[in-house]
Design an enzyme around this catalytic site. Structure first.
Site, short mmCIF file in Angstrom:
data_model
loop_
_atom_site.label_atom_id
_atom_site.label_comp_id
_atom_site.label_asym_id
_atom_site.label_seq_id
_atom_site.Cartn_x
_atom_site.Cartn_y
_atom_site.Cartn_z
N HIS A 63 -22.40 45.35 40.03
CA HIS A 63 -21.08 45.25 39.34
C HIS A 63 -21.36 45.66 37.97
O HIS A 63 -20.24 45.75 37.23
CB HIS A 63 -21.12 43.56 39.17
CG HIS A 63 -21.17 42.81 40.48
ND1 HIS A 63 -20.13 42.57 41.17
CD2 HIS A 63 -22.31 42.00 41.01
CE1 HIS A 63 -20.36 41.66 42.33
NE2 HIS A 63 -21.66 41.58 42.22
N HIS A 93 -25.57 42.52 29.85
CA HIS A 93 -24.95 43.26 30.85
C HIS A 93 -23.60 43.59 30.03
O HIS A 93 -23.18 43.12 29.03
CB HIS A 93 -24.55 42.81 32.19
CG HIS A 93 -23.61 41.54 32.14
ND1 HIS A 93 -24.11 40.35 31.82
CD2 HIS A 93 -22.27 41.33 31.93
CE1 HIS A 93 -23.08 39.35 31.74
NE2 HIS A 93 -21.96 40.15 32.13
N HIS A 95 -19.39 45.19 30.44
CA HIS A 95 -18.12 45.38 31.25
C HIS A 95 -17.14 46.73 30.51
O HIS A 95 -17.49 46.76 29.13
CB HIS A 95 -17.37 44.58 31.10
CG HIS A 95 -17.66 43.37 31.85
ND1 HIS A 95 -17.49 42.87 33.08
CD2 HIS A 95 -18.64 42.17 31.15
CE1 HIS A 95 -18.47 41.61 33.15
NE2 HIS A 95 -19.16 41.29 32.06
N GLU A 105 -13.33 42.36 28.43
CA GLU A 105 -12.87 41.12 29.33
C GLU A 105 -11.91 40.21 28.41
O GLU A 105 -10.82 40.13 28.70
CB GLU A 105 -14.09 40.55 29.90
CG GLU A 105 -14.76 41.42 30.91
CD GLU A 105 -15.39 40.32 31.84
OE1 GLU A 105 -16.09 39.61 31.53
OE2 GLU A 105 -14.94 40.74 33.06
N HIS A 118 -22.35 41.24 27.12
CA HIS A 118 -22.38 39.87 27.50
C HIS A 118 -24.02 39.66 27.39
O HIS A 118 -24.71 39.85 27.91
CB HIS A 118 -21.83 39.35 28.64
CG HIS A 118 -20.31 39.44 28.63
ND1 HIS A 118 -19.52 39.45 29.71
CD2 HIS A 118 -19.39 39.54 27.88
CE1 HIS A 118 -18.37 39.35 29.52
NE2 HIS A 118 -18.05 39.32 28.14
N THR A 198 -17.12 35.20 34.30
CA THR A 198 -16.05 36.17 34.69
C THR A 198 -15.90 36.99 35.99
O THR A 198 -14.83 37.70 36.46
CB THR A 198 -15.75 37.11 33.56
OG1 THR A 198 -17.04 38.02 33.81
CG2 THR A 198 -15.65 36.42 32.34
N THR A 199 -17.05 36.69 36.89
CA THR A 199 -17.24 37.33 38.13
C THR A 199 -17.44 35.97 39.24
O THR A 199 -18.05 35.10 38.69
CB THR A 199 -18.20 38.43 38.18
OG1 THR A 199 -19.35 37.74 38.21
CG2 THR A 199 -18.01 39.41 37.22
N1 LC8 Z 1 -19.65 38.22 32.98
S1 LC8 Z 1 -20.36 36.79 32.82
O1 LC8 Z 1 -21.27 36.79 31.73
O2 LC8 Z 1 -19.63 35.65 32.86
C1 LC8 Z 1 -21.20 36.45 34.22
C2 LC8 Z 1 -20.77 36.51 35.33
C3 LC8 Z 1 -21.66 36.33 36.54
C4 LC8 Z 1 -22.88 36.06 36.47
N2 LC8 Z 1 -23.87 35.65 37.65
C5 LC8 Z 1 -23.29 35.37 38.79
C6 LC8 Z 1 -23.90 34.03 39.39
C7 LC8 Z 1 -24.22 32.95 38.36
C8 LC8 Z 1 -24.89 32.13 39.33
C9 LC8 Z 1 -24.90 32.79 40.52
O3 LC8 Z 1 -24.15 33.94 40.42
C10 LC8 Z 1 -23.62 35.93 35.19
N3 LC8 Z 1 -24.86 35.93 35.26
O4 LC8 Z 1 -25.62 35.67 36.14
O5 LC8 Z 1 -25.33 35.83 33.90
C11 LC8 Z 1 -22.84 36.25 34.11
ZN ZN Z 2 -20.03 39.69 31.85
#
Ligand code: LC8
Ligand code: ZN
Length: 260
Positions: A63, A93, A95, A105, A118, A198-199
């Site tokens: 991703h 990470h 985007h 985002e 992020h 956001t995923t």
């Molecule tokens: N774009 S974000 O910062 O919102 C984001 C989105 C998904 C996940 N992970 C997907 C997840 C979480 C629990 C099980 O699987 C993460 N993360 O893990 O930092 C961060």
């Molecule tokens: Zn993110």
């Protein structure tokens, strides 16, 4: 004549099939309207204690590109601002968009930035594991930093120089001694609101802290993120990793607060 429309079913608009929370009341990202944000004098500054942070590796998870940190103690935490206690740095990470397209985002008055960083933190005071925190309403705090193109960023090369080692989904390489404090803009004035991952699984567990001032990176540096691919080395099609952003979601009555 037969026209076959090959529609990708797994895009953001289809996520609600497997993740009904996609249509929930506190989804992210959102479009931020600065003039409608409530300036809250009680919102203190964001405090980042990253001096003893321990980066472990850099990975392509299919991703995005992710840098993971040692989070077995409070060696690197974010606190202050809207947060009631320290949250541990777990990973960061990015985007981004396609060439010449923006890929942040969050948007500001309908305008998107080239990219968005992020920094993900979890509430280890209340929860035993990241996974447990990731599905709790006050489990995560994500610091969002916009990336805008301009001059070369003096430290981002430390990330972009390593991207060739994680071109394919599932690749991981050592990445020690990196402190993400070097990526932050000079001012940490921010907007904050209650939102979600956001995923998928889109858990509504994130206190979002979106920094107003973008970091400036060069088009060349940003282009290196697009050398990554969504697919594994063994797969025959090479799908360039880009446009890995979710579009803004409905505010549904939420208030966005602004630090000074
Ligand atoms: N774009 S974000 O910062 O919102 C984001 C989105 C998904 C996940 N992970 C997907 C997840 C979480 C629990 C099980 O699987 C993460 N993360 O893990 O930092 C961060
Ligand atoms: Zn993110």
């Amino acid at each position: 004549m037969v026209i076959i429309l090959e529609m990708k079913t797994e895009g953001p608009s289809a996520w609600n099939k497997n993740y009904p929370v996609a249509d929930g009341d506190r989804q992210s990202p959102i479009d931020i309207l600065p003039h409608q944000a409530r300036h809250d004098p009680n919102l203190g500054p964001i405090v980042l204690n990253y001096d003893r942070c321990t980066s472990i590796n850099i990975a392509n998870n299919g991703h995005s590109v992710v840098v993971e940190f040692e989070d077995s103690d409070d060696r690197s935490v974010i606190q202050g601002g809207p947060l009631d206690n320290p949250y541990r740095l777990k990973q960061f990470h990015f985007h981004w968009g396609g060439k010449g397209c923006h890929g942040s985002e969050h948007t500001v008055e309908g305008n998107s930035y080239a990219s968005e960083l992020h920094l993900v933190h979890w509430n280890a005071v209340k929860f035993k594991t990241f996974g447990e925190a990731a599905s709790a309403p006050d489990g995560l705090a994500v610091l969002g930093i916009f990336l805008e193109t301009g001059d070369e960023h003096r430290w981002l090369h430390m990330i972009t120089d390593a991207l060739y080692t994680v071109k394919f989904k599932g690749s991981v390489t050592d990445f020690k001694g990196f402190n993400p404090k070097c990526l932050l803009p000079s001012s940490l004035h921010y907007w904050t609101y209650l939102g979600s991952l956001t995923t998928p699984p889109l858990h509504e567990s994130v206190t979002w802290i979106v920094v107003k001032e973008p970091m400036i990176v060069s088009e060349k540096q940003l282009g290196k993120f697009r050398t990554l691919v969504f697919t594994g080395e063994e797969e025959d099609e090479r799908t360039r990793m880009e446009n890995n952003f979710r579009p803004p979601q409905l505010l549904k009555g939420r208030t966005v607060r602004s630090s000074n």
